[in-house]
Design a protein around this motif. Sequence first.
Motif, short mmCIF file in Angstrom:
data_model
loop_
_atom_site.label_atom_id
_atom_site.label_comp_id
_atom_site.label_asym_id
_atom_site.label_seq_id
_atom_site.Cartn_x
_atom_site.Cartn_y
_atom_site.Cartn_z
N LEU A 3 -0.32 -3.35 13.77
CA LEU A 3 0.72 -3.74 14.20
C LEU A 3 0.02 -4.93 14.45
O LEU A 3 -0.29 -5.94 13.21
N VAL A 4 -0.44 -4.81 15.29
CA VAL A 4 -1.20 -6.29 15.72
C VAL A 4 -2.62 -6.30 15.70
O VAL A 4 -3.09 -7.19 15.18
N ALA A 5 -3.40 -5.19 15.91
CA ALA A 5 -4.20 -4.86 15.12
C ALA A 5 -4.66 -5.89 13.64
O ALA A 5 -5.32 -6.34 12.89
N PHE B 55 2.84 -3.60 6.37
CA PHE B 55 3.98 -3.83 6.53
C PHE B 55 4.64 -5.17 6.32
O PHE B 55 4.17 -6.33 6.20
N VAL B 56 6.26 -5.37 6.48
CA VAL B 56 6.60 -6.26 6.87
C VAL B 56 7.74 -6.57 7.73
O VAL B 56 8.40 -4.90 7.81
N LEU B 57 7.91 -7.79 8.61
CA LEU B 57 8.76 -7.40 9.41
C LEU B 57 10.31 -8.62 8.95
O LEU B 57 9.74 -9.72 8.37
N ALA B 58 11.62 -8.90 8.99
CA ALA B 58 12.26 -9.15 8.15
C ALA B 58 13.20 -9.89 8.92
O ALA B 58 13.83 -8.50 9.34
N LEU B 59 13.76 -10.43 9.60
CA LEU B 59 14.62 -11.33 10.09
C LEU B 59 15.91 -11.48 9.59
O LEU B 59 15.97 -12.31 8.79
N PRO B 60 17.14 -11.07 10.59
CA PRO B 60 18.21 -11.56 9.80
C PRO B 60 18.67 -12.96 10.46
O PRO B 60 17.88 -13.65 11.48
N VAL C 50 2.30 -7.63 5.51
CA VAL C 50 0.65 -7.77 5.78
C VAL C 50 0.08 -6.91 4.97
O VAL C 50 0.76 -5.57 5.13
N VAL C 51 -0.97 -7.14 4.34
CA VAL C 51 -2.00 -5.85 3.63
C VAL C 51 -2.58 -5.69 4.30
O VAL C 51 -3.99 -7.13 4.48
N ALA C 52 -2.94 -4.62 4.86
CA ALA C 52 -4.68 -4.75 5.80
C ALA C 52 -5.68 -4.75 4.52
O ALA C 52 -5.42 -4.63 3.14
N ASP C 53 -6.81 -5.64 4.78
CA ASP C 53 -8.42 -6.05 3.95
C ASP C 53 -8.70 -4.07 3.43
O ASP C 53 -8.39 -3.25 4.01
#
Length: 179
Positions: A21-23, A70-75, A102-105
């Motif tokens: 995810l960081v990459a 990936f997606v991170l959605a916060l409450p 984020v979607v990979a190049d």
Amino acid sequence: MSSPSAAPAIRPLSRSDVERLVALNRAAVPAVNDIDEAEMSTLVGQAQLAVAVVDAAHPDPAHPDAVLGFVLALPPGLDYASENYRWFSERGEGFLYVDRIVVADGHRSAGLGAVLYEAVFAAARAGGAAEVDCEVNVEPPNPGSLAFHARLGFREVGRQATKGGSVVVALLAREVAAP
């Protein structure tokens, strides 16, 4: 642009995904903020929704090409220092905040972002949120993301300068229908 050899699938993220995810996140800067492994791990743990879109041809999470986005959605209600999250929090509690998607190049414009957002909208409905919120950079400009979000029904509800004025964002919201 390469495309997955099999239909993409959604799976929950785990802390073992953090390095990938960081990459992916770093490859998308400045469209998203750069964060380190510790902060990414914290966000994955705090997220109401933390999912990856994966290439079904590489279902093994250890495969380097498994996570295509990936997606991170916060409450609402988190102690989170993000200026944008705080802005939406001041508007009320009935939201689900997309902290990063984020979607990979090489996999962009293949419908994966829409697949991730469908998971966000479903999570928002299931959690009783009235809207999904996010922001998109306007300085530095990100016209592709603004157009993508407009196609999904997001509307601008504000703008703000962040990071000491070095970044200006459009604050976006999309209402979600009850289940």
